[in-house]
Enzyme design. Structure first.
Site, PDB file in Angstrom:
ATOM      1  N   GLY A 139       0.841  -1.201   0.000  1.00 26.12           N
ATOM      2  CA  GLY A 139       0.000   0.000   0.000  1.00 26.12           C
ATOM      3  C   GLY A 139       0.870   1.243   0.000  1.00 26.12           C
ATOM      4  O   GLY A 139       2.060   1.175  -0.303  1.00 26.12           O
ATOM      5  N   ASN A 140       0.270   2.377   0.319  1.00 26.45           N
ATOM      6  CA  ASN A 140       1.059   3.611   0.465  1.00 26.45           C
ATOM      7  C   ASN A 140       0.389   4.511   1.500  1.00 26.45           C
ATOM      8  O   ASN A 140      -0.669   4.181   2.022  1.00 26.45           O
ATOM      9  CB  ASN A 140       1.235   4.313  -0.892  1.00 26.45           C
ATOM     10  CG  ASN A 140      -0.097   4.739  -1.498  1.00 26.45           C
ATOM     11  OD1 ASN A 140      -0.824   5.532  -0.916  1.00 26.45           O
ATOM     12  ND2 ASN A 140      -0.438   4.176  -2.667  1.00 26.45           N
TER      13      ASN A 140
END
Ligand code: CTP
Length: 404
Positions: free
Chosen positions: A212-213
């Protein structure tokens, strides 16, 4: 949410029996989330007390040019009061006050404030039926409408004189409904459909892990809320985030992966007038997603990644009349890289974030952006709250439609 929410409203009360209804009107404005200040003519105080209206509006009521009760009289600045307002409404507007408004006969604070107002002005007449039909009153209505003021017509019913007919001030609920409908019909993005992407995407590694980020989704949600406030119908395709949409005009499509976001965007794109890609989409995803949780069997472990589809670039290839806005997050050669993205993704406008700018980027309340349009006109903006950046972006959208 009411279109009156957050609006600064100046209520001018003139001296007719219907003034007693302004207590309910003020309450309804407050309930709708508006900020309200009241200006009264001296005569109106015989029908409703300033104390009532100041208590309900949570603000002092203004009725004289000077606050005479004070030892050092304080001047009530009618210009400041008028400029404060997003909207002024004179209710009830008696025949006397209407006539003064039409001719500029400025002998009280209400008329001085009215003459200083630059915001939209509404008036709700209240008088007996014969006065309401008198040619003099009718010509004042015409004059006020020519000034751009909006009349909230009186209603039929029993009048204070005992007669029955047209002339009763519109009921407070109807005044609110009238204002909401009128304001909504004048919203600059009314009738426009906007697709917005927001948040991160999660790319599964196995059933419990993902890539993810740090995107929170705030920028995309702020744009969606502001677009809806301006009347647009919004389709908000959002990756995982805790933000909630604040307006019934926003339809949220929850997605997880870049592929989900791609599919959702392509489902809606043909139907929209504008698309704004504010999501931080993963550029790569695991080539193979393990069906079971991966065990820590070996000392080293690597995941083979493959490119995700570029949603914005794909929308750029299929766009017809849509106004397409992308974001660029850069750490070096910002302007040059952003210009390349405009061409590569066939954008009309790019919103460039530089991580070199303090206060910009992920998990921040603020953002500092530079706009670059398809003709490479560069417009650096100040550091500001993400809500204000959203306002700036939508101003570009409004400008686009005003030209086309
Ligand atoms: N974007 C997208 N789909 C992707 C990747 C990015 O729609 N798979 C959109 C983003 O929402 C953003 C814009 O493309 O509006 C730019 O994203 P960014 O990551 O800054 O640029 P990339 O095109 O991914 O290029 P690079 O990572 O090489 O800078």
């Amino acid at each position: 949410m009411s279109v009156l929410n957050g609006k600064k409203i100046l209520l001018g009360v003139s001296g007719g029996i219907a003034a007693y209804k302004t207590a309910s009107l003020v309450r309804l404005f407050i309930k709708a989330g508006a900020h309200i200040q009241v200006v009264m003519t001296p005569a109106s105080k015989d029908f409703v007390t300033p104390l009532t209206l100041s208590t309900l509006s949570k603000n002092p009521v203004h009725s004289n040019f000077f606050n005479q009760d004070d030892e050092d009289a304080v001047w009530n600045n009618h210009v400041e009061l008028a400029l404060w307002a997003d909207l002024m409404i004179i209710a009830p507007a008696t025949a006397n006050t209407l006539s003064k408004m039409a001719t500029g006969n400025c002998d009280n604070l209400l008329i001085a404030t009215y003459l200083s107002a630059k915001c939209p002005v509404y008036f709700a007449p209240a008088m007996d039926l014969d006065m309401y039909k008198h040619p003099s009153t009718l010509s004042n209505f015409v004059a006020l409408k020519q000034f751009g003021n909006v009349m909230i017509p009186a209603e039929n019913g029993e009048l204070a004189s005992g007669l029955s007919g047209e002339g009763r001030m519109a009921e407070p609920e109807n005044i609110i409904a009238f204002l909401e409908a009128d304001l909504e019909s004048k919203l600059p993005l009314k009738g426009k459909k906007i697709l917005i992407t927001a948040g991160p995407t999660y790319e599964a590694i196995d059933p419990v892990r993902f890539i993810g980020n740090h995107s929170s989704g705030k920028m995309g949600f702020d744009i969606a809320n502001q677009a809806a406030n301006l009347g647009a119908q919004v389709i908000l395709v959002s990756g995982p985030t805790h933000y909630k949409a604040k307006n019934a005009l926003i339809e949220v499509i929850d997605v997880v992966s870049a592929q989900d976001m791609y599919d959702a965007c392509h489902l809606y794109f043909n139907d929209v007038d504008v698309a704004i890609a504010a999501a931080a989409v993963a550029d790569y995803r695991p080539k193979v997603v393990a069906l079971q949780k991966i065990k820590k069997a070996s000392e080293e472990f690597s995941i083979e990644l493959e490119k995700t589809k570029d949603i914005l670039a794909s929308l750029g290839t299929i766009k017809k009349n849509q106004f397409l806005i992308g974001f660029a997050l850069e750490t070096e050669n910002e302007i040059e890289n952003a210009k390349l993205k405009i061409q590569k993704k066939n954008l009309d406008l790019i919103v460039l974030n530089s991580l070199q700018d303090e206060g910009a980027g992920f998990k921040k309340e603020t953002n500092k952006v530079t706009f670059i349009d398809r003709n490479f006109k560069i417009e650096p903006m100040e550091l500001k709250a993400k809500e204000s950046v959203a306002v700036d972006i939508l101003e570009k959208v409004i400008l686009h439609f005003s030209k086309s």
